[in-house]
Write an enzyme that holds these catalytic residues in place. Structure first.
Site, PDB file in Angstrom:
ATOM      1  N   ASP A 136     -53.440   4.644 -17.690  1.00 16.61           N
ATOM      2  CA  ASP A 136     -53.041   3.524 -18.566  1.00 16.61           C
ATOM      3  C   ASP A 136     -54.165   2.488 -18.536  1.00 16.61           C
ATOM      4  O   ASP A 136     -55.111   2.593 -17.737  1.00 16.61           O
ATOM      5  CB  ASP A 136     -51.723   2.905 -18.063  1.00 16.61           C
ATOM      6  CG  ASP A 136     -51.230   1.786 -18.995  1.00 16.61           C
ATOM      7  OD1 ASP A 136     -51.432   1.876 -20.219  1.00 16.61           O
ATOM      8  OD2 ASP A 136     -50.650   0.800 -18.483  1.00 16.61           O
ATOM      9  N   SER A 137     -54.036   1.477 -19.384  1.00 18.68           N
ATOM     10  CA  SER A 137     -55.028   0.398 -19.375  1.00 18.68           C
ATOM     11  C   SER A 137     -54.791  -0.557 -18.202  1.00 18.68           C
ATOM     12  O   SER A 137     -55.667  -1.326 -17.839  1.00 18.68           O
ATOM     13  CB  SER A 137     -54.927  -0.396 -20.679  1.00 18.68           C
ATOM     14  OG  SER A 137     -53.598  -0.865 -20.834  1.00 18.68           O
TER      15      SER A 137
ATOM     16  N   GLY B 170     -54.568  -3.513 -26.497  1.00 17.38           N
ATOM     17  CA  GLY B 170     -53.731  -3.511 -27.701  1.00 17.38           C
ATOM     18  C   GLY B 170     -54.388  -4.074 -28.941  1.00 17.38           C
ATOM     19  O   GLY B 170     -54.008  -3.735 -30.063  1.00 17.38           O
TER      20      GLY B 170
ATOM     21  N   CYS C  83     -49.805   5.700 -21.982  1.00 14.65           N
ATOM     22  CA  CYS C  83     -50.204   4.540 -22.769  1.00 14.65           C
ATOM     23  C   CYS C  83     -50.121   4.904 -24.250  1.00 14.65           C
ATOM     24  O   CYS C  83     -50.863   5.779 -24.717  1.00 14.65           O
ATOM     25  CB  CYS C  83     -51.636   4.150 -22.400  1.00 14.65           C
ATOM     26  SG  CYS C  83     -52.282   2.780 -23.374  1.00 14.65           S
TER      27      CYS C  83
ATOM     28  N   THR D 195     -50.916   2.988 -26.807  1.00 14.82           N
ATOM     29  CA  THR D 195     -52.077   2.466 -27.528  1.00 14.82           C
ATOM     30  C   THR D 195     -53.236   3.455 -27.460  1.00 14.82           C
ATOM     31  O   THR D 195     -53.929   3.695 -28.450  1.00 14.82           O
ATOM     32  CB  THR D 195     -52.506   1.117 -26.910  1.00 14.82           C
ATOM     33  OG1 THR D 195     -51.356   0.279 -26.808  1.00 14.82           O
ATOM     34  CG2 THR D 195     -53.553   0.426 -27.744  1.00 14.82           C
TER      35      THR D 195
ATOM     36  N   CYS E 187     -44.629   0.506 -25.524  1.00 14.04           N
ATOM     37  CA  CYS E 187     -45.778   0.173 -24.674  1.00 14.04           C
ATOM     38  C   CYS E 187     -45.248   0.353 -23.263  1.00 14.04           C
ATOM     39  O   CYS E 187     -44.155  -0.146 -22.934  1.00 14.04           O
ATOM     40  CB  CYS E 187     -46.222  -1.272 -24.899  1.00 14.04           C
ATOM     41  SG  CYS E 187     -47.389  -1.864 -23.657  1.00 14.04           S
ATOM     42  N   THR E 188     -45.984   1.073 -22.433  1.00 13.95           N
ATOM     43  CA  THR E 188     -45.447   1.426 -21.114  1.00 13.95           C
ATOM     44  C   THR E 188     -45.310   0.226 -20.181  1.00 13.95           C
ATOM     45  O   THR E 188     -44.657   0.324 -19.140  1.00 13.95           O
ATOM     46  CB  THR E 188     -46.321   2.514 -20.456  1.00 13.95           C
ATOM     47  OG1 THR E 188     -47.695   2.097 -20.512  1.00 13.95           O
ATOM     48  CG2 THR E 188     -46.165   3.842 -21.178  1.00 13.95           C
ATOM     49  N   HIS E 189     -45.899  -0.893 -20.555  1.00 15.62           N
ATOM     50  CA  HIS E 189     -45.705  -2.106 -19.750  1.00 15.62           C
ATOM     51  C   HIS E 189     -44.296  -2.697 -19.919  1.00 15.62           C
ATOM     52  O   HIS E 189     -43.800  -3.382 -19.030  1.00 15.62           O
ATOM     53  CB  HIS E 189     -46.699  -3.195 -20.174  1.00 15.62           C
ATOM     54  CG  HIS E 189     -48.074  -3.024 -19.606  1.00 15.62           C
ATOM     55  ND1 HIS E 189     -48.933  -2.039 -20.026  1.00 15.62           N
ATOM     56  CD2 HIS E 189     -48.733  -3.720 -18.652  1.00 15.62           C
ATOM     57  CE1 HIS E 189     -50.073  -2.149 -19.352  1.00 15.62           C
ATOM     58  NE2 HIS E 189     -49.976  -3.155 -18.515  1.00 15.62           N
TER      59      HIS E 189
HETATM   60  N1  DGL Z   1     -49.513   0.134 -21.705  1.00 12.77           N
HETATM   61  C1  DGL Z   1     -50.195   0.261 -22.935  1.00 12.77           C
HETATM   62  C2  DGL Z   1     -49.345   0.989 -23.989  1.00 12.77           C
HETATM   63  O1  DGL Z   1     -48.450   1.750 -23.670  1.00 12.77           O
HETATM   64  C3  DGL Z   1     -50.928  -0.903 -23.558  1.00 12.77           C
HETATM   65  C4  DGL Z   1     -51.215  -2.179 -22.846  1.00 12.77           C
HETATM   66  C5  DGL Z   1     -52.456  -2.927 -23.347  1.00 12.77           C
HETATM   67  O2  DGL Z   1     -52.386  -3.666 -24.342  1.00 12.77           O
HETATM   68  O3  DGL Z   1     -53.507  -2.713 -22.744  1.00 12.77           O
HETATM   69  O4  DGL Z   1     -49.567   0.860 -25.155  1.00 12.77           O
END
Ligand code: DGL
Length: 291
Positions: free
Chosen positions: A12-13, A45, A76, A78, A191-193
């Site tokens: 992930d990022s 993102g 992720c 994105t 978004c996984t966050h």
């Molecule tokens: N966790 C990431 C996703 O699922 C993106 C987070 C970011 O903006 O870096 O899209």
């Protein structure tokens, strides 16, 4: 290397992919995990597509040759909606499991027909996301809500910083739609966050909705993909995390330890991959180089 000695690389990022890692661990407790976060690029993102895609291709070329994982989970949206296909083409022998907005299950479950997809600006712009809506949700009204700030707020929340409800409210309010007596009943966490904030979202939502988190489905897909390559007994190697900025941050070390990960420095990122390449950020119609 035998398959039992090869790690599963979860990417992930930032720390959002830990929501997927939790589920992978639950289903595959004996696998060795290497968690990779491109935190030097975070948040991704709002990155311009071509620069981000190239960065991901460069990063994975090096990661795969050095770590030789038995599978890669791109945790992720994105990254995967942009570069998933190119990564598979570039590495046909690697088993990739991706993360895409859970539009299909949302369309199957909705009663009202009103669905919202909460994601980064990049994910809501992607042709991939539009394709999912056309293929699986053409009978629904799908509202795409791109948030510039939620991934950063999720990281702050997870690190124990104060994140006021008002800030979260401002990012999610567009998800709630009322139309002719019908109301949004599913919000896809694309978004996984965001699952780290799901309990906060539940408290501030104007009405109850189903907050759809795809983490378990991703872990189940990984089990299917690995089939006979799964470890049958516990291994001895520790699960590691590498971050492309090679941070020396005790708070991050503690946070990762809570997920069973040891933060290690990786020489790979002292060369060139980890340095943030010049970002080009898209804001509305303008393309602005970041200072
Ligand atoms: N966790 C990431 C996703 O699922 C993106 C987070 C970011 O903006 O870096 O899209």
């Amino acid at each position: 290397m035998t398959d039992t000695a090869r790690p599963i690389l979860v990417f992930d990022s930032g720390i959002g992919g830990l929501t997927v890692l939790r589920e992978i661990r639950r289903l595959l407790p004996y696998e060795q995990i290497l968690y990779v976060a491109d935190d030097a690029a975070f948040p991704i993102g709002a990155w311009e597509e071509q620069s981000l895609k190239q960065r991901l291709l460069d990063l994975f070329r090096d990661l795969l040759s050095v770590h030789d994982p038995k599978a890669v989970v791109i945790a992720c949206n994105t990254a995967f909606t942009l570069a998933g296909e190119a990564l598979r083409e570039a590495h046909p022998d690697c088993r990739f499991v991706g993360t895409v907005p859970a539009i299909k299950p949302a369309a199957e479950r909705t009663f009202s027909g009103l669905i919202s997809v909460l994601a980064t600006p990049g994910t809501v712009r992607r042709a991939y996301t539009r394709g999912l809506i056309d293929s699986f949700a053409s009978r629904c009204h799908v509202r795409l809500v791109g948030s510039d700030r939620l991934a950063v707020l999720a990281e702050a929340h997870l690190r124990g910083e104060q994140v006021p409800d008002t800030e979260l409210q401002a990012e999610i309010e567009d998800c709630f739609l009322e139309d002719g007596g019908r109301r949004t009943d599913i919000v896809v966490l694309a978004c996984t966050h965001y699952p780290f904030l799901a309990n906060r979202f539940r408290k501030i939502a104007p009405w109850p909705v189903d907050w759809l988190d795809p983490a378990e489905a991703i872990a189940r897909q990984l089990v299917r993909v690995l089939e006979q390559h799964l470890c049958k007994t516990p291994g001895s190697a520790a699960d590691r995390a590498v971050f492309t900025s090679n941070p020396e941050d005790p708070a991050l070390q503690r946070l990762l330890a809570g997920f069973g990960l040891t933060l290690v420095q990786d020489q790979l990122f002292n060369v060139d991959v980890g340095r943030p390449s010049p970002q080009v950020r898209q804001a509305g119609k303008e393309t602005l180089p970041l200072a």
